[in-house]
Enzyme design. Structure first.
Site, PDB file in Angstrom:
ATOM      1  N   LYS A 234     -12.832   9.130 -10.078  1.00  0.00           N
ATOM      2  CA  LYS A 234     -12.846   7.724 -10.485  1.00  0.00           C
ATOM      3  C   LYS A 234     -12.699   6.914  -9.203  1.00  0.00           C
ATOM      4  O   LYS A 234     -11.596   6.713  -8.694  1.00  0.00           O
ATOM      5  CB  LYS A 234     -11.668   7.460 -11.433  1.00  0.00           C
TER       6      LYS A 234
ATOM      7  N   GLU B 103       2.877  -4.587   2.860  1.00  0.00           N
ATOM      8  CA  GLU B 103       1.578  -4.108   3.296  1.00  0.00           C
ATOM      9  C   GLU B 103       0.576  -5.242   3.063  1.00  0.00           C
ATOM     10  O   GLU B 103       0.298  -5.619   1.927  1.00  0.00           O
ATOM     11  CB  GLU B 103       1.184  -2.879   2.477  1.00  0.00           C
TER      12      GLU B 103
ATOM     13  N   GLU C  47      -1.305   9.761  -2.036  1.00  0.00           N
ATOM     14  CA  GLU C  47      -1.429   9.184  -0.682  1.00  0.00           C
ATOM     15  C   GLU C  47      -1.329   7.681  -0.868  1.00  0.00           C
ATOM     16  O   GLU C  47      -2.252   7.068  -1.418  1.00  0.00           O
ATOM     17  CB  GLU C  47      -2.801   9.520  -0.081  1.00  0.00           C
TER      18      GLU C  47
ATOM     19  N   CYS D  50      -4.592   2.305   5.489  1.00  0.00           N
ATOM     20  CA  CYS D  50      -3.240   2.613   5.001  1.00  0.00           C
ATOM     21  C   CYS D  50      -2.280   2.906   6.159  1.00  0.00           C
ATOM     22  O   CYS D  50      -1.111   2.563   6.100  1.00  0.00           O
ATOM     23  CB  CYS D  50      -3.296   3.797   4.061  1.00  0.00           C
TER      24      CYS D  50
HETATM   25  P1  NAD Z   1      -5.040   0.527  -5.890  1.00  0.00           P
HETATM   26  O1  NAD Z   1      -3.788   1.296  -6.067  1.00  0.00           O
HETATM   27  O2  NAD Z   1      -5.120  -0.827  -6.468  1.00  0.00           O
HETATM   28  O3  NAD Z   1      -6.260   1.321  -6.525  1.00  0.00           O
HETATM   29  C1  NAD Z   1      -6.524   2.662  -6.168  1.00  0.00           C
HETATM   30  C2  NAD Z   1      -7.274   3.322  -7.294  1.00  0.00           C
HETATM   31  O4  NAD Z   1      -6.434   3.358  -8.444  1.00  0.00           O
HETATM   32  C3  NAD Z   1      -8.541   2.582  -7.715  1.00  0.00           C
HETATM   33  O5  NAD Z   1      -9.527   3.531  -8.049  1.00  0.00           O
HETATM   34  C4  NAD Z   1      -8.095   1.833  -8.959  1.00  0.00           C
HETATM   35  O6  NAD Z   1      -9.134   1.541  -9.865  1.00  0.00           O
HETATM   36  C5  NAD Z   1      -7.122   2.830  -9.561  1.00  0.00           C
HETATM   37  N1  NAD Z   1      -6.143   2.241 -10.481  1.00  0.00           N
HETATM   38  C6  NAD Z   1      -5.663   0.977 -10.486  1.00  0.00           C
HETATM   39  N2  NAD Z   1      -4.783   0.826 -11.510  1.00  0.00           N
HETATM   40  C7  NAD Z   1      -4.715   2.010 -12.138  1.00  0.00           C
HETATM   41  C8  NAD Z   1      -3.981   2.497 -13.252  1.00  0.00           C
HETATM   42  N3  NAD Z   1      -3.152   1.717 -13.941  1.00  0.00           N
HETATM   43  N4  NAD Z   1      -4.144   3.788 -13.608  1.00  0.00           N
HETATM   44  C9  NAD Z   1      -4.979   4.601 -12.922  1.00  0.00           C
HETATM   45  N5  NAD Z   1      -5.716   4.200 -11.878  1.00  0.00           N
HETATM   46  C10 NAD Z   1      -5.575   2.926 -11.483  1.00  0.00           C
HETATM   47  O7  NAD Z   1      -5.352   0.551  -4.340  1.00  0.00           O
HETATM   48  P2  NAD Z   1      -6.565  -0.112  -3.574  1.00  0.00           P
HETATM   49  O8  NAD Z   1      -6.334  -1.583  -3.596  1.00  0.00           O
HETATM   50  O9  NAD Z   1      -7.865   0.417  -4.078  1.00  0.00           O
HETATM   51  O10 NAD Z   1      -6.373   0.481  -2.102  1.00  0.00           O
HETATM   52  C11 NAD Z   1      -5.469  -0.022  -1.211  1.00  0.00           C
HETATM   53  C12 NAD Z   1      -4.202   0.797  -1.220  1.00  0.00           C
HETATM   54  O11 NAD Z   1      -4.495   2.156  -0.979  1.00  0.00           O
HETATM   55  C13 NAD Z   1      -3.257   0.396  -0.113  1.00  0.00           C
HETATM   56  O12 NAD Z   1      -1.945   0.362  -0.594  1.00  0.00           O
HETATM   57  C14 NAD Z   1      -3.421   1.506   0.906  1.00  0.00           C
HETATM   58  O13 NAD Z   1      -2.334   1.682   1.769  1.00  0.00           O
HETATM   59  C15 NAD Z   1      -3.648   2.665   0.038  1.00  0.00           C
HETATM   60  N6  NAD Z   1      -4.326   3.731   0.773  1.00  0.00           N
HETATM   61  C16 NAD Z   1      -3.622   4.839   1.137  1.00  0.00           C
HETATM   62  C17 NAD Z   1      -4.235   5.852   1.856  1.00  0.00           C
HETATM   63  C18 NAD Z   1      -3.487   7.094   2.264  1.00  0.00           C
HETATM   64  O14 NAD Z   1      -4.140   8.080   2.596  1.00  0.00           O
HETATM   65  N7  NAD Z   1      -2.182   7.098   2.268  1.00  0.00           N
HETATM   66  C19 NAD Z   1      -5.576   5.724   2.203  1.00  0.00           C
HETATM   67  C20 NAD Z   1      -6.254   4.586   1.825  1.00  0.00           C
HETATM   68  C21 NAD Z   1      -5.619   3.603   1.090  1.00  0.00           C
END
Ligand code: NAD
Length: 499
Positions: free
Chosen positions: A192, A402, A268, A302
């Site tokens: 997803k 962040e 992550e 991230c």
């Molecule tokens: P997000 O948490 O909003 O979304 C991530 C994913 O989760 C998306 O596919 C989204 O559709 C899904 N999602 C959202 N709500 C959900 C729910 N209730 N149930 C299941 N899935 C759900 O994050 P984002 O805005 O897409 O990405 C940015 C974040 O990701 C930042 O916090 C960043 O630090 C983190 N990030 C971490 C890493 C790592 O390796 N540690 C790498 C990249 C990004």
């Protein structure tokens, strides 16, 4: 012959491309069962991009059923390791062969410079699939010590159906970090992708089929987090969720696992990584690392080095050098311009959030050294210039939250003890760095920074052999390296007693 990657070339790729926006289930495209779609707005110019299937629980059910059927049939997991390896390597080759197209899909979705999409994202995606493909015929099981009348095999077996939920900042790379080890281990996957960045995932699935991966082993369901990610994480027939995203949603994922079938989770999550510079450091090297470490990908990283913890005596000198590096090397331009080093932020809403955080930080007393303003608004896209705030304290919001934009918070310190305290004073533990010429201090300090990766006199260097992931609220489980396979497998003992 090497290609001439001009703006005109990329404009022609853009005008020729016809992105596919339907789910990819059991080897074929499928519209959402509800018939609904949503439109992705292109961050580079604010224009409508692709139409995507708006997935729901029924679509997730179909994808999970397809993944389960492929797993139970053994069509992939029971294949000869050499055959599996060949398919994964062919998949990696196809990713490279379709690099321009994949790069454009990524740039349409996320607004990063297309040359970066090609040179970094496509390249690392292919490398990830290749790395785990190459492992397939080199993994051995164990025989445990027993008495002479028994033989105990300790088999490493795939878990079954993996749900992968990924973010929008490095879609193709992070997809490969999950797909590579999960599929190499013999599992089936339902991916997803983030609703902002589904196009490359769908194309990766098409290329997997072309490479010979059996239908059903890799499925993609597009849609919003609440409507598709949540039912996937709550699904009773999913064995594990491999999640990359925000800490906030990571916590929900743990809850969904507990509410449903106690599926495993690997998370992550976010970061607020410290880059610590002592006065004896090579300040030119530190400035390059601090600027690129924080501003690359417009700060939507991230493990971005968003907190610059700098010895007070060299703060002004270092900030001047960071400004010089930013001005000369980190060109913020339209993403199709081959000279662009950074591009747009992901969405208008996100840009407004970043600008609001900056404004709130200034109200608290953060002092702007340069940048951190909306620019290129005439393009219709969502651009914020790299910027630095100085003389900050670690309790200010710009140092704690962040931001996920190109904003660096410089926090001065006087003693090593104080620097370490500030570095570790965060809920996150993803990455960190120390700059000093004193190697005793470098090693002492890097041991004490509580983070999954710590760099000495550099930032953001890595390769596939090194694990990546966090401590504390940056999550648990590691992507990359041979160790990443472990979380997609478990041990199974087969004990034979001799007569
Ligand atoms: P997000 O948490 O909003 O979304 C991530 C994913 O989760 C998306 O596919 C989204 O559709 C899904 N999602 C959202 N709500 C959900 C729910 N209730 N149930 C299941 N899935 C759900 O994050 P984002 O805005 O897409 O990405 C940015 C974040 O990701 C930042 O916090 C960043 O630090 C983190 N990030 C971490 C890493 C790592 O390796 N540690 C790498 C990249 C990004």
């Amino acid at each position: 012959m090497t290609k001439n990657y001009t703006r005109d070339y990329w404009e022609s790729v853009l005008s020729d491309i016809k992105p596919e926006g339907r789910h990819f289930i059991n080897g074929t495209h499928r519209a959402a069962s509800s018939g609904e779609t949503f439109t992705r707005i292109r961050p580079m110019d604010g224009k409508p991009g692709a139409q995507l299937a708006r997935g729901n629980a029924a679509d997730v059910d179909a994808a999970v059923a397809s993944a389960r059927a492929a797993f139970e049939s053994g069509v992939w997991r029971k294949k000869e390791p050499l055959e599996k390896k060949k398919i994964m390597l062919k998949w990696a080759d196809l990713i490279r062969a379709h690099g321009d197209e994949l790069a454009m899909l990524e740039t349409i979705d996320v607004g990063k410079p297309v040359m970066a999409s090609l040179g970094v994202d496509v390249r690392l995606c292919a490398e990830g699939i290749q790395f785990y493909g190459e492992m397939i015929d080199k993994m051995y099981d164990e025989i445990a010590p027993t008495g002479p009348n028994a033989r105990a095999l300790v088999r490493k077996v795939p878990l079954g159906v993996i749900g992968a939920i990924t973010p929008w900042n490095y879609p193709m790379i992070i997809d490969a970090w999950k797909l590579g080890p999960a599929i190499a281990a013999g599992n089936s996957v339902v991916l997803k992708p983030a609703e902002q960045s589904s196009l490359s995932a769908i194309r990766l699935a098409e290329l997997a089929i072309e490479a010979g991966l059996p239908a059903g082993v890799f499925n993609v369901v597009t849609g919003y987090g609440e409507e598709t990610g949540k039912p996937l994480a709550l699904h009773m027939d999913v064995d594990m969720i491999a999640f990359t995203g925000s800490t906030e949603v990571g916590k929900l994922i743990m809850g969904y696992a507990a509410q449903s079938n106690v599926k495993r989770v690997a998370l992550e999550l976010g970061g607020k990584s410290p880059l610590v510079v002592f006065e004896d450091a090579d300040l030119d090297a530190a400035a390059v690392a601090a600027a690129w470490g924080c501003f690359y990908n417009s700060g939507e990283t991230c493990h971005a080095s968003t907190r610059l913890i700098v010895q007070r005596s060299v703060q002004d000198q270092l900030i001047a050098k960071i400004q010089a590096v930013t001005n000369s090397d980190i060109a913020l331009k339209h993403p199709l311009d081959p000279a662009a080093q950074i591009g747009a932020l992901i969405e208008e809403e996100h840009m407004n959030k970043v600008l609001a955080m900056i404004a709130a930080g200034e109200k608290e007393g953060a002092r702007r050294a340069f940048g951190a303003e909306r620019v290129l608004s005439e393009t219709g896209g969502y651009y914020v210039s790299p910027g630095v705030f100085v003389d900050m304290t670690n309790d200010m919001s710009l140092a704690r939250q962040e931001i996920f934009g190109p904003v660096l918070a410089a926090i001065p310190f006087d003693t090593e003890e104080e620097a370490l305290k500030i570095a570790n004073d965060t809920i996150y533990g993803l990455a960190g760095a120390v700059f000093t010429k004193d190697m005793d201090r470098a090693h002492r300090f890097s041991e004490e920074i509580h983070a999954g990766t710590v760099w000495i006199n550099t930032y953001d260097m890595s390769n596939f052999a090194t694990p990546f992931g966090g401590f504390k609220q940056s999550g648990f489980g590691r992507d990359r390296s041979v160790h990443a396979i472990d979380k997609y497998c478990d041990y199974k003992t087969i004990w034979q007693q001799f007569a």
